[in-house]
Write an enzyme that holds these catalytic residues in place. Structure first.
Site, PDB file in Angstrom:
ATOM      1  N   GLU A   1       7.713  -6.847   1.913  1.00  0.00           N
ATOM      2  CA  GLU A   1       6.292  -6.829   3.005  1.00  0.00           C
ATOM      3  C   GLU A   1       5.695  -8.007   2.439  1.00  0.00           C
ATOM      4  O   GLU A   1       4.991  -8.683   3.209  1.00  0.00           O
ATOM      5  CB  GLU A   1       5.624  -5.541   2.292  1.00  0.00           C
ATOM      6  CG  GLU A   1       6.159  -4.200   2.799  1.00  0.00           C
ATOM      7  CD  GLU A   1       5.951  -4.032   4.149  1.00  0.00           C
ATOM      8  OE1 GLU A   1       5.069  -4.780   4.923  1.00  0.00           O
ATOM      9  OE2 GLU A   1       6.309  -2.902   4.697  1.00  0.00           O
TER      10      GLU A   1
ATOM     11  N   LYS B   1       0.995  -1.268   0.124  1.00  0.00           N
ATOM     12  CA  LYS B   1      -0.032  -0.088   0.018  1.00  0.00           C
ATOM     13  C   LYS B   1       0.649   1.167   0.233  1.00  0.00           C
ATOM     14  O   LYS B   1       1.536   1.623   0.955  1.00  0.00           O
ATOM     15  CB  LYS B   1      -0.998  -0.032   1.151  1.00  0.00           C
ATOM     16  CG  LYS B   1      -2.135   1.147   1.270  1.00  0.00           C
ATOM     17  CD  LYS B   1      -3.055   0.876   2.442  1.00  0.00           C
ATOM     18  CE  LYS B   1      -4.115   2.247   2.298  1.00  0.00           C
ATOM     19  NZ  LYS B   1      -4.659   2.139   3.708  1.00  0.00           N
TER      20      LYS B   1
ATOM     21  N   ARG C   1       0.824  10.292   5.780  1.00  0.00           N
ATOM     22  CA  ARG C   1       0.950   8.469   6.259  1.00  0.00           C
ATOM     23  C   ARG C   1       2.239   8.181   5.925  1.00  0.00           C
ATOM     24  O   ARG C   1       2.505   6.940   5.370  1.00  0.00           O
ATOM     25  CB  ARG C   1      -0.257   7.776   5.707  1.00  0.00           C
ATOM     26  CG  ARG C   1      -1.359   8.437   6.568  1.00  0.00           C
ATOM     27  CD  ARG C   1      -2.515   7.310   6.038  1.00  0.00           C
ATOM     28  NE  ARG C   1      -3.802   7.636   6.905  1.00  0.00           N
ATOM     29  CZ  ARG C   1      -5.004   7.977   6.272  1.00  0.00           C
ATOM     30  NH1 ARG C   1      -5.063   7.936   5.060  1.00  0.00           N
ATOM     31  NH2 ARG C   1      -6.169   8.399   7.291  1.00  0.00           N
TER      32      ARG C   1
ATOM     33  N   LYS D   1      -1.881  -1.941  -3.654  1.00  0.00           N
ATOM     34  CA  LYS D   1      -3.054  -0.648  -3.640  1.00  0.00           C
ATOM     35  C   LYS D   1      -2.217   0.427  -3.756  1.00  0.00           C
ATOM     36  O   LYS D   1      -1.262   0.760  -2.859  1.00  0.00           O
ATOM     37  CB  LYS D   1      -3.837  -0.803  -2.458  1.00  0.00           C
ATOM     38  CG  LYS D   1      -4.811   0.525  -2.253  1.00  0.00           C
ATOM     39  CD  LYS D   1      -5.730   0.448  -1.055  1.00  0.00           C
ATOM     40  CE  LYS D   1      -6.690   1.308  -0.826  1.00  0.00           C
ATOM     41  NZ  LYS D   1      -7.557   1.279   0.382  1.00  0.00           N
TER      42      LYS D   1
ATOM     43  N   SER E   1      -9.744   5.445  -5.225  1.00  0.00           N
ATOM     44  CA  SER E   1     -10.672   6.560  -5.610  1.00  0.00           C
ATOM     45  C   SER E   1     -10.274   7.390  -6.822  1.00  0.00           C
ATOM     46  O   SER E   1     -11.020   7.997  -7.446  1.00  0.00           O
ATOM     47  CB  SER E   1     -10.998   7.253  -4.330  1.00  0.00           C
ATOM     48  OG  SER E   1      -9.997   7.778  -3.515  1.00  0.00           O
TER      49      SER E   1
ATOM     50  N   ARG F   1     -10.536  10.504   1.100  1.00  0.00           N
ATOM     51  CA  ARG F   1     -10.560  11.064   2.240  1.00  0.00           C
ATOM     52  C   ARG F   1     -11.902  11.687   2.525  1.00  0.00           C
ATOM     53  O   ARG F   1     -12.515  11.743   3.641  1.00  0.00           O
ATOM     54  CB  ARG F   1      -9.411  12.133   2.408  1.00  0.00           C
ATOM     55  CG  ARG F   1      -8.027  11.685   1.881  1.00  0.00           C
ATOM     56  CD  ARG F   1      -7.474  11.092   2.746  1.00  0.00           C
ATOM     57  NE  ARG F   1      -5.875  11.087   2.878  1.00  0.00           N
ATOM     58  CZ  ARG F   1      -5.647  10.040   2.331  1.00  0.00           C
ATOM     59  NH1 ARG F   1      -6.062   8.759   2.488  1.00  0.00           N
ATOM     60  NH2 ARG F   1      -4.086   9.977   2.122  1.00  0.00           N
TER      61      ARG F   1
ATOM     62  N   TYR G   1     -15.037   0.420  -7.682  1.00  0.00           N
ATOM     63  CA  TYR G   1     -16.188   1.204  -7.437  1.00  0.00           C
ATOM     64  C   TYR G   1     -17.277   1.058  -8.700  1.00  0.00           C
ATOM     65  O   TYR G   1     -18.433   1.228  -8.468  1.00  0.00           O
ATOM     66  CB  TYR G   1     -16.035   2.660  -7.180  1.00  0.00           C
ATOM     67  CG  TYR G   1     -15.238   2.902  -6.082  1.00  0.00           C
ATOM     68  CD1 TYR G   1     -15.524   2.760  -4.777  1.00  0.00           C
ATOM     69  CD2 TYR G   1     -13.716   3.305  -6.141  1.00  0.00           C
ATOM     70  CE1 TYR G   1     -14.795   3.006  -3.741  1.00  0.00           C
ATOM     71  CE2 TYR G   1     -12.890   3.152  -4.947  1.00  0.00           C
ATOM     72  CZ  TYR G   1     -13.633   3.391  -3.708  1.00  0.00           C
ATOM     73  OH  TYR G   1     -12.864   3.519  -2.488  1.00  0.00           O
TER      74      TYR G   1
END
Length: 329
Positions: free
Chosen positions: A240, A203, A224, A255, A281, A213, A320
């Site tokens: 990871e 990510k 972040r 992602k 998004s 957001r 989506y």
């Protein structure tokens, strides 16, 4: 007069001559079962709320979320990933709403399971960012930094209440070190050995998260970058991946999807577990915005973007457009 020979003897265009020919030789095929619908449910609203940066996507009420889940099931979509948006007054420093059995996400999980049973895979976002007043994915220490190990304790609790509520799959998205192992242990300790973990293994700290957001009513202060990955790095992703598999991940995710197809391909080539990719998004918003201005063909761009993600190695795609595309397929 002697004519030239048959050069070029090999003509790849022969296999592109008609729609039927192209369909027959297609190497990559999208199927409704490849798709997972991310969905937002917001506490304290009486009607769905449009998300301005994501035309066509809403923050659902509990009732309209159930309807959306049924529509996804009927279209052939495999799963629904739920994100809870609590009332602002219920956010605090440790994300208490995330472990409250009556928190909005846990209520939504129960609602959807009651509606679709085991026919649609109910997945839950396992992260603190929607429920904390600072908007970070973890608990903060005295200096305002995300405390990895204190956050793991909260994730363990979240996993248990989400599983109790009926989640088939939990999706830890916070990028804390050791999160998969702690969550697996926490689930097993309370008899939820059958609940799967979809690890947000890769990510990136991405600018493409912007519209999300708004979707979750984020209270984020700062960024972040200390826990999500640097977009410049690739080898780090494989590290990871190895850690998540060692800790017991059942499925792994990359992602965002579109900007990181190279990483998705590397992950898919390296593992023998299912691989997911999240078309996030910002990816959604760019296509919708360009299409609204008449700059691209919306439907073709959607299908092309999803085909590219599938071609790169994704077994499952969170998008989506899941229900819409599944109906077309």
């Amino acid at each position: 007069m002697t004519k030239y020979g048959s050069f070029p003897g090999t003509r790849p265009r022969r296999l592109r001559t008609t729609p039927a020919m192209r369909r027959m030789v297609a190497e990559t095929r999208l199927h409704p079962a490849d798709l997972i619908l991310p969905a937002f449910v917001r506490e304290g609203i009486g009607a769905p709320v449009e998300i301005g940066a994501m035309p066509g996507v809403v923050q659902h009420t509990r009732d309209t979320l159930k309807k959306a889940a049924v529509e996804a099931l009927e279209a052939g979509v495999s799963g629904i990933m739920l994100f809870g948006v609590p009332e602002e007054s219920k956010k605090d420093a440790v994300g208490t709403a995330g472990t409250d059995p009556d928190g909005i996400l846990q209520l939504a999980i129960r609602d959807v399971r009651a509606e679709v049973g085991d026919e649609l895979i109910v997945m839950s976002d396992l992260c603190l960012d929607e429920t904390t007043d600072h908007g970070h994915c973890g608990v903060l220490d005295a200096e305002g930094r995300v405390d990895n190990d204190a956050t793991l304790e909260r994730y363990a609790e979240m996993a248990q209440v989400q599983a109790d509520a009926g989640a088939h799959v939990v999706g830890p998205s916070g990028m804390m070190d050791g999160q998969i192992g702690v969550i697996r242990d926490a689930l097993d300790q309370v008899g939820h050995e059958d609940v799967s973990i979809l690890a947000y293994t890769v990510k990136y700290s991405s600018a493409f998260f912007g519209p999300f957001r708004e979707a979750v009513g984020s209270s984020l202060k700062g960024d972040r970058k200390t826990y999500q990955q640097d977009p410049a790095n690739a080898r780090e992703s494989m590290r990871e991946l190895a850690l998540d598999l060692e800790e017991g991940a059942d499925m792994v995710m990359v992602k965002p999807a579109g900007p990181y197809l190279d990483i998705l391909a590397k992950v898919a080539d390296a593992v023998d577990v299912p691989v997911a990719a999240y078309q996030i998004s910002g990816e959604y918003a760019m296509i919708e915005a360009a299409a609204e201005r008449g700059w691209i063909d919306r439907d073709k761009a959607i299908m092309e973007s999803l085909t590219g993600i599938k071609r790169a190695g994704a077994n499952m795609i969170l998008t989506y457009w899941a229900t819409e595309v599944a109906r077309q397929l």
